[in-house]
Design a protein around this motif. Sequence first.
Motif, PDB file in Angstrom:
ATOM      1  N   GLY A  91       0.884  -1.182   0.093  1.00 24.41           N
ATOM      2  CA  GLY A  91       0.079  -0.002   0.031  1.00 24.41           C
ATOM      3  C   GLY A  91       0.880   1.221   0.059  1.00 24.41           C
ATOM      4  O   GLY A  91       2.091   1.218   0.360  1.00 24.41           O
ATOM      5  N   SER A  92       0.281   2.370  -0.469  1.00 22.86           N
ATOM      6  CA  SER A  92       1.205   3.601  -0.297  1.00 22.86           C
ATOM      7  C   SER A  92       1.376   4.097   1.142  1.00 22.86           C
ATOM      8  O   SER A  92       2.397   4.684   1.349  1.00 22.86           O
ATOM      9  CB  SER A  92       0.655   4.908  -1.341  1.00 22.86           C
ATOM     10  N   TYR A 120      -0.007  10.916   6.816  1.00 26.57           N
ATOM     11  CA  TYR A 120       1.033  11.611   6.737  1.00 26.57           C
ATOM     12  C   TYR A 120       1.351  12.013   7.999  1.00 26.57           C
ATOM     13  O   TYR A 120       2.683  11.708   8.707  1.00 26.57           O
ATOM     14  CB  TYR A 120       1.177  12.817   5.805  1.00 26.57           C
ATOM     15  N   ALA A 162      -1.540  15.847  -1.689  1.00 23.35           N
ATOM     16  CA  ALA A 162      -2.391  14.694  -2.336  1.00 23.35           C
ATOM     17  C   ALA A 162      -3.304  15.484  -3.376  1.00 23.35           C
ATOM     18  O   ALA A 162      -4.057  16.436  -3.347  1.00 23.35           O
ATOM     19  CB  ALA A 162      -3.509  14.021  -1.269  1.00 23.35           C
ATOM     20  N   ASN A 166      -7.507  13.851  -0.471  1.00 19.47           N
ATOM     21  CA  ASN A 166      -8.535  13.184   0.391  1.00 19.47           C
ATOM     22  C   ASN A 166      -8.683  13.803   1.549  1.00 19.47           C
ATOM     23  O   ASN A 166      -7.763  14.196   2.311  1.00 19.47           O
ATOM     24  CB  ASN A 166      -8.245  11.676   0.466  1.00 19.47           C
ATOM     25  N   ASP A 191       0.738  13.058  -4.264  1.00 22.16           N
ATOM     26  CA  ASP A 191       0.176  11.637  -4.062  1.00 22.16           C
ATOM     27  C   ASP A 191      -1.089  11.513  -4.994  1.00 22.16           C
ATOM     28  O   ASP A 191      -2.068  12.318  -4.707  1.00 22.16           O
ATOM     29  CB  ASP A 191      -0.322  11.466  -2.456  1.00 22.16           C
ATOM     30  N   ALA A 193      -2.919   9.060  -5.540  1.00 22.48           N
ATOM     31  CA  ALA A 193      -3.857   7.933  -5.383  1.00 22.48           C
ATOM     32  C   ALA A 193      -5.002   7.838  -6.161  1.00 22.48           C
ATOM     33  O   ALA A 193      -5.839   6.679  -6.437  1.00 22.48           O
ATOM     34  CB  ALA A 193      -4.032   7.907  -3.702  1.00 22.48           C
ATOM     35  N   THR A 217      -1.218   4.219  -6.257  1.00 24.65           N
ATOM     36  CA  THR A 217      -1.709   2.867  -5.639  1.00 24.65           C
ATOM     37  C   THR A 217      -2.490   2.164  -6.625  1.00 24.65           C
ATOM     38  O   THR A 217      -3.454   2.731  -7.357  1.00 24.65           O
ATOM     39  CB  THR A 217      -2.320   3.151  -4.167  1.00 24.65           C
ATOM     40  N   SER A 219      -5.323   0.417  -4.988  1.00 30.63           N
ATOM     41  CA  SER A 219      -6.171   0.453  -4.038  1.00 30.63           C
ATOM     42  C   SER A 219      -7.572   1.013  -4.578  1.00 30.63           C
ATOM     43  O   SER A 219      -8.573   0.490  -4.339  1.00 30.63           O
ATOM     44  CB  SER A 219      -5.925   1.120  -2.721  1.00 30.63           C
ATOM     45  N   LYS A 220      -7.437   2.156  -5.281  1.00 31.83           N
ATOM     46  CA  LYS A 220      -8.740   2.696  -5.694  1.00 31.83           C
ATOM     47  C   LYS A 220      -9.394   2.501  -6.907  1.00 31.83           C
ATOM     48  O   LYS A 220     -10.238   2.461  -7.300  1.00 31.83           O
ATOM     49  CB  LYS A 220      -8.809   4.169  -5.765  1.00 31.83           C
ATOM     50  N   ARG A 227      -3.151  -4.576  -1.673  1.00 30.77           N
ATOM     51  CA  ARG A 227      -2.133  -3.757  -0.948  1.00 30.77           C
ATOM     52  C   ARG A 227      -0.819  -3.582  -1.797  1.00 30.77           C
ATOM     53  O   ARG A 227       0.207  -3.976  -1.504  1.00 30.77           O
ATOM     54  CB  ARG A 227      -1.738  -4.474   0.445  1.00 30.77           C
TER      55      ARG A 227
END
Length: 358
Positions: A91-92, A120, A162, A166, A191, A193, A217, A219-220, A227
């Motif tokens: 994962g990041s 962070y 980011a 987020n 980032d 993501a 990542t 993940s999304k 991961r």
Amino acid sequence: MAKQMTTNPETFLRRRIADISAYHVEPFTADVILDANESPYPPPPALAGRLRKIMGEAAFNRYPDMNSVALRRAIAQMEGVDEDEILLGNGSDEIISYLMQATLDPGGWILTPSPTFSMYKHTAFCLNVETAEVPLLDDWSLDITRTLDEIKIKKPGVIFLASPNNPTGACVSPATLSAIIQAAPGLVVVDEAYVDFADSSVGPLFRERPNTVIFKTLSKAGFAALRLGYMMADRRLVAGVNKTRLPYNINSLTQALATEVVNSWSELLPLFGDIKKERERLLAALWAIPFMEPYPSQANFILARVKKNAGEVFGSLLKDGVRVRWFKGSARLGNFFRITVGSPAENTALINSLKGMS
Ligand code: PMP
């Protein structure tokens, strides 16, 4: 017999660790899960079939490839960069930790806008690194004047941006990013993501600006279970950060499955397109609810102000089987929900539940 030890072992924790909470995800049960920025879609059937076959072929008794050579090669090809410009993490989240361990001494500073992704600051805290937080403006854009002031005062070793952010869904504008990179005495992380749902990416920015680092990542994009996150940066920085990496941090299953996923990326693009289309439909539908005030988003979620009792609205949604992220207790976001864009049926369930409350 040795004297019985009666000291509570909790007292051996470092003070700052004893004082914080673990990363927590509420275990609500719900049919419609819109709180974790996951993709609502499983892999397309052909890809799912190939992934099942790959799982069946795993050599469970062997350690993984220490350097994830095949996976880094696949990512390098997709991103148009070199393999030694890529570092992989579980994962990041793990990349955040490695980058900080490699670049920041205790007592050093990072800088982030606020609100942003909580890891962070959390990771910095665990490493005795301080966080300078610059509040975002009311439209969730960066306050460039205050950011440049804080950069001068705190001299942060790493600035985390980011983009899309987020939980706001807003991107950093190119002019703002450029000004921050120019002023930064250390590294600037972009980032990305959520970039699969955004209009544009910064691309391999580190080639022109060696003090920048890009995070991404899977993940999304529909593979949160694997991961897998990665950073892209100047190869000298990658080699340095790699010294903090735990051996075998990417397990064999993730390496093999993610390689296939990355090599099949074009098969996922229609799903990203569907999510972006649904995001716009959801945005319009939320606007039509009198007590919701959504913000435009470049990500796979929408931040929305709730203009009545957020706890009651959250409770009613849960009763209807719909789970969103409520920033309960947050000073600035206590009346906000972050709503992940789900499938058309899931988004309609959310909207119908909200309509029932107006
Ligand atoms: N960066 C941002 C901006 C995020 O929102 C998240 C996930 N919440 C992450 C990184 C971590 O993603 P991963 O699943 O790759 O650890």
